[in-house]
Write a protein that holds these residues in place. Structure first.
Motif, mmCIF file in Angstrom:
data_model
loop_
_atom_site.group_PDB
_atom_site.id
_atom_site.type_symbol
_atom_site.label_atom_id
_atom_site.label_comp_id
_atom_site.label_asym_id
_atom_site.label_seq_id
_atom_site.Cartn_x
_atom_site.Cartn_y
_atom_site.Cartn_z
ATOM 1 N N VAL A 113 -6.243 -14.158 46.969
ATOM 2 C CA VAL A 113 -5.774 -12.993 47.726
ATOM 3 C C VAL A 113 -6.711 -12.731 48.898
ATOM 4 N N ALA A 114 -8.019 -12.779 48.634
ATOM 5 C CA ALA A 114 -9.001 -12.574 49.703
ATOM 6 C C ALA A 114 -8.889 -13.649 50.764
ATOM 7 N N GLU A 115 -8.704 -14.886 50.341
ATOM 8 C CA GLU A 115 -8.596 -15.995 51.290
ATOM 9 C C GLU A 115 -7.328 -15.896 52.125
ATOM 10 N N THR A 116 -6.214 -15.512 51.487
ATOM 11 C CA THR A 116 -4.948 -15.349 52.201
ATOM 12 C C THR A 116 -5.059 -14.241 53.236
ATOM 13 N N ALA A 117 -5.693 -13.133 52.841
ATOM 14 C CA ALA A 117 -5.892 -12.024 53.766
ATOM 15 C C ALA A 117 -6.779 -12.447 54.940
#
Length: 305
Positions: A113-117
């Protein structure tokens, strides 16, 4: 420990089921501690509709529990009666962005999720980079790290009730508190939407690097562990209380309080579920004796002793 095989009866009652049912499947391999007995039934649904179909037709007397990557879980040695549901990344692990919103399946890693954001220049979710679990667990536990919590960014979550009904929960509906939510425990979360803010890409990456550096230098992330064992008491730190009680390095069987971070228990190689849980209870008792403060488990413990 072996449970009665009920998979044939379940399949007969659910002729349109597309997911996989396994009898007496070991759960040790599905947890970071690598301990514990089997699940009477392990079910991996094909998708959200398959999960709803299964739950609607599952006998009400059978207990149900959901596991993700098992990073915050002790499975007891006697195993788990009833049904354990594992949402597979292939069906529940997608992530996407639109504007300042990230949509993620419940099986997506918090780190993803952090990487996608970050890839979409969406800030505010860097804290997820330091949480070794999945979105489903983050929703259930209001997971947080490095100054951020799930409640800070959640727009809404979707889930399937024990009767197979789909539900949508806004942020307020989740009734978030410290390391918990107030949603009916029988609801199985399937996806979520998070809102951040458009931010400079370099600033986001710098913050994520800070989070990763903190984990690598302060936590035993390369051990067989389960993350933070106990919740921080109001106005205090669990690790400080554990250290003050003389528990750093304490052992029970093959389980040990981490020398690096006292709020982490580790499997040194041959621990049982009983060893780890007994060690945790010993720590709680010593902290209560020395400080008068009662620690509460953050790690989930399931199954028969």
């Amino acid at each position: 420990m072996t449970f009665p095989d009920i998979t044939s009866d379940l399949k007969a009652a659910m002729p349109e089921l597309r997911g996989r049912l396994l009898a007496n499947q070991s759960l040790a391999e599905l947890t970071w501690f690598r301990v514990g007995g089997p699940a009477q039934v392990l079910f991996t649904p094909a998708d959200e509709d398959d999960l709803a179909y299964f739950l609607k037709r599952l006998p009400q007397e059978l207990p149900v529990y959901v596991v993700g990557v098992g990073s915050n879980l002790i499975v007891r040695d006697g195993g788990m009666p009833g049904v354990v549901i594992r949402l597979a990344p292939r069906a529940f692990g997608e992530t996407s962005t639109a504007g300042d919103v990230v949509t993620a399946g419940a099986a997506a890693l918090d780190k993803r999720v952090a990487e996608t954001a970050a890839a979409a220049n969406i800030g505010g979710m860097e804290f997820f980079f330091g949480i070794p679990g999945t979105v489903g667990g983050a929703l259930r536990m209001n997971a947080g790290a490095n100054g951020g919590e799930t409640k800070d960014v959640l727009v809404e979550a979707t889930g399937i009730g024990r009767d197979g009904t789909k539900h949508t929960f806004g942020n307020a509906d989740m009734k978030f508190v410290y390391r918990n939510s107030g949603v009916d425990p029988s609801v199985i979360f399937t996806s979520a939407r998070f809102r951040g803010r458009i931010t400079d890409a370099d600033a986001i990456r710098a913050r994520m690097n800070e989070v990763q550096t903190h984990r690598e230098t302060a936590q035993p992330i390369r051990e067989k562990t389960g993350g933070s064992t106990f919740k921080n008491p109001p106005g205090n730190s669990a690790w400080k209380l554990i250290d003050a009680a003389g528990c750093r390095g304490l052992k029970v069987g093959g389980a040990q309080v981490s020398e690096m971070h006292c709020n982490f228990l580790i499997n040194t190689g041959n621990a049982t579920g009983h060893d780890i849980e007994s060690l945790g209870e010993t720590v709680r008792e010593r902290v209560k004796q020395t400080s008068g403060i009662e620690l509460h488990w953050e790690i989930k413990r399931i199954g028969n002793s």
